[in-house]
Enzyme design. Sequence first.
Site, short mmCIF file in Angstrom:
data_model
loop_
_atom_site.label_atom_id
_atom_site.label_comp_id
_atom_site.label_asym_id
_atom_site.label_seq_id
_atom_site.Cartn_x
_atom_site.Cartn_y
_atom_site.Cartn_z
N CYS A 1 7.78 -43.89 -13.98
CA CYS A 1 6.85 -44.95 -13.57
C CYS A 1 6.22 -44.61 -12.22
O CYS A 1 5.49 -45.43 -11.65
CB CYS A 1 7.59 -46.29 -13.48
N CYS B 1 -4.08 -63.70 -5.29
CA CYS B 1 -2.82 -63.30 -5.92
C CYS B 1 -2.66 -61.78 -5.84
O CYS B 1 -3.64 -61.04 -5.90
CB CYS B 1 -2.81 -63.76 -7.38
N GLN C 1 12.08 -53.41 -20.51
CA GLN C 1 10.70 -53.10 -20.14
C GLN C 1 9.84 -54.36 -20.30
O GLN C 1 9.88 -55.02 -21.34
CB GLN C 1 10.15 -51.99 -21.02
N GLU D 1 24.42 -44.81 -16.33
CA GLU D 1 23.70 -45.83 -15.57
C GLU D 1 24.55 -46.30 -14.40
O GLU D 1 25.77 -46.43 -14.52
CB GLU D 1 23.37 -47.02 -16.49
N TYR E 1 19.92 -42.61 -16.46
CA TYR E 1 19.37 -43.90 -16.01
C TYR E 1 19.09 -44.77 -17.23
O TYR E 1 18.00 -45.31 -17.41
CB TYR E 1 18.09 -43.69 -15.18
#
Length: 475
Positions: A433, A89, A307, A357, A336
């Site tokens: 991120c 996986c 999230q 956004e 964003y």
Amino acid sequence: MRIKTHKTPERLEQVRIDDVAAEGKCLVRTAEGVVFVENREGGPVVAPGDVVDIRITNRKKQYREGVAEKVYQYSEVRAEPFCQHFGTCGGCKWQHIRYDEQLRFKRQQVIDHLTRIGKVTLPEIQPILPAEPMRYYRNKLEFTCAEGRWLTQAEVQSGQVFDQRTVGFHVPKRFDKVLPIVHCHLQPDPSNAIRLAFADYASRHNLSMYNLKTHTGYLRTLIIRTASTGQVMVTLQVAQDHPETLHQLLTFLQNQFPEITSLNYIINTKKNDTYQDQEVITFAGTPYIEERMEDLVFRVGPKSFYQTNSQQAYHLYRIAREMAGLTGSDRVYDLYTGTGTIALFVARQAKEVVGIEYVATAVNDARVNAQVNGITNTTFLAGDMKDLLTEQLFDRYGRPDVVITDPPRAGMDEAVTQQLLEAGPERIVYVSCNTATQARDLNLLDEKYEVVAVQPVDMFPHTHHVENVVLLRKK
């Protein structure tokens, strides 16, 4: 007559794995340069500190790539993998590494990126905030239904004939092969039970599954969302309109799992599984589930972004809010903004918040969530960031005192970075991120801003991913 010669594959013998690198790969430093070692099914899974033989599979100008063939000595940083699908996986690739070491590697990644790419003066980087829990932390998983089952080496060698229909995850680098998942450690109950019951029903009723090569078949994806409130959403995507078959399948799920509070379906006849442009039809329950964060309620629909680690998302946003240092009189721009989660989370400590956004449906979700929570000091705008963040916008809504930005992995467009410099807020809180693109943007912002705080946050245990929050203050 030309005689073909077979070149002996290049090998490195009994070398020590030095470090981890991007995308969960490992790294060996040699006199000829670095070698990136990728774990592949059937071969040894390596960790920093292991002593191994490596077969070189690819030679580039500045580096080489390889796979491990034999392990002579195992590293002290190793842990026993907990998942039966580990090594095949594509998820949880670091579960063979102790969690404290995972955190150390992630923090070092932040330091390396901000130092080498950002090249800005940094304060002391805080210890990474660990995740709790470390398993069953995701609130959303999307399982692929496919006629294209991946067979492990053991299954191939068994000589057994397997049903090609399966429900699970795509095998890395194979768009047409799906690994059947028996138990996934990423999402809490009843996720595993729903998937297994769904797959069993499909098998017993001989329902066809989508073939990604021929674009035939019926069942496409099973999307399960679980909320901290205990609510559960299931969205089934099918490729054809068979009302009776669909009704029977959804009725089975409804009766088998009364905890499903939102049961939906999508009829998608396109050749890809993206469904943002498709109609979602609610079969039973509400068209959304609810997440809670402090005293706020967020409605999450089948297409909504939220999230995927709810508990860590709260800590991430709490850190961002603390860094923003809001006094109640600040005008905040949330770039964003997505479905407005951060904007609404800080709204009660601000005078007003403007959220921007690109995705119009996300902006609609943000407006609904503002209304649900009785928050009236937020404005949400839809459009391309570099087109909206202009002097005309500032003339209409005022210049920002504080900017919170949480861009996608690609980071901010250079034009947006320049517009931030011209807007001149006192503080910028940059949530990222991808610390590589964050570092690039910090380098551009260094013209007028200094980095005064850095806080890494682990959102995804047993993976190489890390979130990072940076506070910049006007020089």
